[in-house]
Design a protein around this motif. Sequence first.
Motif, PDB file in Angstrom:
ATOM      1  N   VAL A 156       0.404  -0.811  -0.155  1.00 36.63           N
ATOM      2  CA  VAL A 156       0.314  -0.187  -0.257  1.00 36.63           C
ATOM      3  C   VAL A 156       0.678   0.973  -0.040  1.00 36.63           C
ATOM      4  N   ILE A 157       1.781   0.756   0.605  1.00 37.46           N
ATOM      5  CA  ILE A 157       2.531   1.916   0.561  1.00 37.46           C
ATOM      6  C   ILE A 157       3.413   3.138  -0.130  1.00 37.46           C
ATOM      7  N   GLU A 158       3.901   1.764  -1.172  1.00 36.58           N
ATOM      8  CA  GLU A 158       4.533   1.138  -2.347  1.00 36.58           C
ATOM      9  C   GLU A 158       4.024   2.484  -3.843  1.00 36.58           C
ATOM     10  N   GLN A 159       1.939   1.644  -3.553  1.00 34.25           N
ATOM     11  CA  GLN A 159       1.166   2.698  -3.950  1.00 34.25           C
ATOM     12  C   GLN A 159       0.921   3.541  -3.891  1.00 34.25           C
ATOM     13  N   MET A 160       1.002   3.693  -2.663  1.00 35.11           N
ATOM     14  CA  MET A 160       0.816   5.969  -2.378  1.00 35.11           C
ATOM     15  C   MET A 160       2.153   6.182  -3.015  1.00 35.11           C
ATOM     16  N   LYS A 161       3.423   6.133  -3.007  1.00 37.12           N
ATOM     17  CA  LYS A 161       4.987   6.720  -3.253  1.00 37.12           C
ATOM     18  C   LYS A 161       4.378   7.236  -4.090  1.00 37.12           C
ATOM     19  N   ALA A 162       4.221   5.199  -5.167  1.00 39.42           N
ATOM     20  CA  ALA A 162       4.239   5.714  -6.575  1.00 39.42           C
ATOM     21  C   ALA A 162       3.452   6.855  -7.340  1.00 39.42           C
ATOM     22  N   LEU A 163       1.920   7.232  -6.757  1.00 37.05           N
ATOM     23  CA  LEU A 163       1.167   8.571  -7.225  1.00 37.05           C
ATOM     24  C   LEU A 163       1.252   9.458  -6.750  1.00 37.05           C
ATOM     25  N   SER A 164       2.001   9.324  -5.817  1.00 34.79           N
ATOM     26  CA  SER A 164       2.643  10.917  -5.233  1.00 34.79           C
ATOM     27  C   SER A 164       3.665  11.105  -6.180  1.00 34.79           C
ATOM     28  N   VAL A 165       4.169  11.078  -6.478  1.00 34.49           N
ATOM     29  CA  VAL A 165       4.928  11.225  -7.960  1.00 34.49           C
ATOM     30  C   VAL A 165       4.782  11.233  -9.399  1.00 34.49           C
ATOM     31  N   HIS A 166       3.536  10.043  -9.648  1.00 34.99           N
ATOM     32  CA  HIS A 166       3.041   9.977 -10.939  1.00 34.99           C
ATOM     33  C   HIS A 166       1.374  10.228 -10.449  1.00 34.99           C
ATOM     34  N   ALA A 167       0.578  10.534 -10.398  1.00 40.01           N
ATOM     35  CA  ALA A 167      -0.621  10.550  -9.797  1.00 40.01           C
ATOM     36  C   ALA A 167      -1.923  10.916 -10.849  1.00 40.01           C
ATOM     37  N   GLY A 168      -0.858  11.954 -11.769  1.00 42.01           N
ATOM     38  CA  GLY A 168      -1.760  12.399 -12.640  1.00 42.01           C
ATOM     39  C   GLY A 168      -2.195  11.754 -14.116  1.00 42.01           C
ATOM     40  N   GLY A 169      -3.085  11.329 -14.292  1.00 41.38           N
ATOM     41  CA  GLY A 169      -3.343  10.821 -15.892  1.00 41.38           C
ATOM     42  C   GLY A 169      -2.868  11.025 -17.594  1.00 41.38           C
ATOM     43  N   LYS A 170      -2.396  10.532 -18.876  1.00 44.59           N
ATOM     44  CA  LYS A 170      -2.044  11.087 -19.377  1.00 44.59           C
ATOM     45  C   LYS A 170      -3.229  12.392 -19.458  1.00 44.59           C
ATOM     46  N   GLY A 171      -2.749  13.657 -20.500  1.00 43.35           N
ATOM     47  CA  GLY A 171      -3.393  14.238 -21.224  1.00 43.35           C
ATOM     48  C   GLY A 171      -3.950  15.504 -19.523  1.00 43.35           C
ATOM     49  N   GLN A 172      -3.986  15.407 -17.910  1.00 36.63           N
ATOM     50  CA  GLN A 172      -4.538  16.061 -17.453  1.00 36.63           C
ATOM     51  C   GLN A 172      -3.391  17.639 -17.251  1.00 36.63           C
ATOM     52  N   PRO A 173      -4.204  18.651 -17.043  1.00 32.98           N
ATOM     53  CA  PRO A 173      -3.734  19.600 -17.213  1.00 32.98           C
ATOM     54  C   PRO A 173      -2.508  19.503 -15.910  1.00 32.98           C
ATOM     55  N   LYS A 174      -1.332  20.447 -15.989  1.00 32.27           N
ATOM     56  CA  LYS A 174      -0.852  20.503 -14.901  1.00 32.27           C
ATOM     57  C   LYS A 174      -0.514  20.922 -13.697  1.00 32.27           C
ATOM     58  N   LYS A 175      -1.609  21.752 -13.715  1.00 34.47           N
ATOM     59  CA  LYS A 175      -1.713  22.691 -12.171  1.00 34.47           C
ATOM     60  C   LYS A 175      -2.520  21.444 -11.429  1.00 34.47           C
ATOM     61  N   GLU A 176      -3.669  20.354 -12.082  1.00 31.49           N
ATOM     62  CA  GLU A 176      -4.329  19.431 -11.799  1.00 31.49           C
ATOM     63  C   GLU A 176      -3.042  18.600 -11.198  1.00 31.49           C
ATOM     64  N   ARG A 177      -2.319  18.031 -11.900  1.00 27.95           N
ATOM     65  CA  ARG A 177      -1.620  16.840 -12.129  1.00 27.95           C
ATOM     66  C   ARG A 177      -0.404  16.974 -10.662  1.00 27.95           C
ATOM     67  N   ALA A 178      -0.425  18.291 -10.667  1.00 24.80           N
ATOM     68  CA  ALA A 178       0.458  19.209  -9.134  1.00 24.80           C
ATOM     69  C   ALA A 178      -0.597  18.922  -7.765  1.00 24.80           C
ATOM     70  N   ALA A 179      -1.487  18.877  -7.936  1.00 27.98           N
ATOM     71  CA  ALA A 179      -2.630  18.619  -6.582  1.00 27.98           C
ATOM     72  C   ALA A 179      -3.036  17.352  -6.478  1.00 27.98           C
ATOM     73  N   LEU A 180      -2.500  16.733  -7.827  1.00 25.10           N
ATOM     74  CA  LEU A 180      -2.927  15.391  -6.941  1.00 25.10           C
ATOM     75  C   LEU A 180      -1.654  14.901  -6.449  1.00 25.10           C
ATOM     76  N   ARG A 181      -0.692  15.091  -7.235  1.00 24.41           N
ATOM     77  CA  ARG A 181       0.488  14.578  -6.395  1.00 24.41           C
ATOM     78  C   ARG A 181       0.957  15.522  -4.566  1.00 24.41           C
ATOM     79  N   SER A 182       0.008  16.447  -5.133  1.00 22.97           N
ATOM     80  CA  SER A 182       0.747  16.171  -3.196  1.00 22.97           C
ATOM     81  C   SER A 182      -0.067  16.575  -2.494  1.00 22.97           C
ATOM     82  N   SER A 183      -2.067  15.441  -3.014  1.00 22.39           N
ATOM     83  CA  SER A 183      -3.017  15.211  -2.423  1.00 22.39           C
ATOM     84  C   SER A 183      -2.109  13.598  -1.603  1.00 22.39           C
ATOM     85  N   PHE A 184      -1.726  12.764  -2.405  1.00 19.12           N
ATOM     86  CA  PHE A 184      -1.278  11.751  -1.802  1.00 19.12           C
ATOM     87  C   PHE A 184       0.261  11.339  -1.514  1.00 19.12           C
TER      88      PHE A 184
END
Length: 448
Positions: free
Chosen positions: A301-329
Motif C-alpha cells: 500500500v505504501i509503495e502504491q501511495m509513493k508511486a501516486l505521489s510522484v505520478h498521480a496525474g493521468g495522461k492529458g491532465q492539466p499540469k496544475k491538476e497533476r501537481a495538486a494530485l501529487r500533493s494530495s497523495f
Amino acid sequence: MGRSRKDRKSARDEYTDDDTMSTTSTVSSSDFNNGPEVEGEFDESTLMDQYVEALYQKRASIREAGLKGLIDAFTSTDLTDFAEGQCETLSSRFINSVKVGAGNEAAQGARALGLLAFTVGDGSNAQQILADATPHLWKVARVGSSPAARSASLQALGHLAFIGAVDLEATEATMELLWSLINHRRSVEDQKTGINSPPASVKVSALMAWSLLLSTVDSQKVSSHHLQSSLPVLSSLLNSEDLALRTAAGESIALLYEMTNSSGFAGDVEDSVDDIVPPVSRPSNSSVASSARATVPEDEVIEQMKALSVHAGGKGQPKKERAALRSSFRELLAAIEDGVAPQVSVKLPAGNTLKFNSWTEIIQVNAIRRFLGEGFQTHMQGNPLLHEIFDFVPQSEKRNTLSTKEKRMLQSPNSVVSKARTEVMNRRRQNSQAQKIGDFSASGYNSD
C-alpha cells in the motif's frame, strides 16, 4: 471537532415566524404555469408555499422548478421552523420526485432530502426521513440509468444516515449498501444481483459517503472489522484509471489507518498488515468479492501511495491538476507512514475560522461542504447541528472589516473621504484663526 453521531444532541434556538419568513423575494410566474412571465413581490412564506404546491403538479418541469426553489431556499436561509412544520409533507414530495422523476428531477429530489435532514437536525424527523427514503434512494443508486441521479442518491444516503441513524447497526446497514457498489465488478451476475454496473463517478460518490459514515464508527470496530474487509478493495481502487476514484480510495485508506492507530490496535509502521488483516474469506464463486480474497501487505500500500505521489496525474491532465494530485497523495502517504494529517482551515463569515488536524474531521467537513455547496457558510453560522458536529460557536457580531477596494476608497489619503475630511479640518482651522483675530481686535479696541 468532528464527532460521532451518538455524542450529538439536537439543539435549536427558537425563532418566531417573523424571524424566518419576513423577507421578500422575486418570483416568475412562468416557473409554474404556461402563462406570460410576470414578476412580482411575494412574502417569503407565500413563495415557499408556491414551491411546495409545484411538487404536486404532473409536469416534470414544474416539479423541478419547485425543487430548485426549495433547494436554493434551504441553502441560503435558515428555514428551521418551516422545515419542522412541514417535514412530513416535504419528505414525501421529495421522495416522490426520486421515485417518478427522470435523471435531473431524481437528483434534485435526493439533494432536497439531504438538505431537509440538515435543517431539521438529528432528531426523530431525520430518523423518519432516513427510514422512508432509503429504499427509493437505494433503488436509484442501484439500477438508475442516470449517473448524476445515482451519485446524488448515494450522497443523500450517506448524509441521511450520518444525521438520522440511531445507532451503529443502522449506520453499518447503510455502509453495507454503499460497499456493495464500491466493491462491484462487472460480471454475468449483474442481472442476478440486480445492480447496474456503476461508472467511476458513481463509485466515487459511494466511497465518499461510506467514508463519511466510517468516520462515526468506533475505532475498535474499525480495527476489528472494517480494516480487514476494506483495505484489499481500496488498494485495488488505487490502480483505477479514474483520478477521482484513486483519490477517494487514498483518503479512505488514510482514515482507516488513523482510526486503527487511535484504537491502539495497529503495530508499528514496519509491521506487515498481515499481522492486522488476515486473509478475507469469500465464496469461491463470487466474482464481486474477488478483489478482497488476498491480504494486502502494508508495504505494498505504501509503495502504491509513493508511486501516486510522484505520478498521480493521468495522461492529458492539466499540469496544475497533476501537481495538486501529487500533493494530495504526499499528504495521504504521510498519514499512513507517520500518522500525520494535514492542517486544514476553513474561513467563515464574521471572522470565524474552523481548523482541522485529523482525517476524521477532514473527511466530515469536506463531505458536508460538498453537499451543502454555497449553503455551507449559512448553515455553519446558524445551524445548531453543525455547531454540535464541529464543536463550533459562531461569533454573534460581524467584524467591521473592509475589503482592499473599500480601504482604498475610504482610507487612502487620496480618497474622496480623506479629501473631504481634510477640507473640513482646513475650514475649521480658518474659522478658528479668524475667531482668534476677531477676539484680539476686540480686546485691543477695548483697551484703548
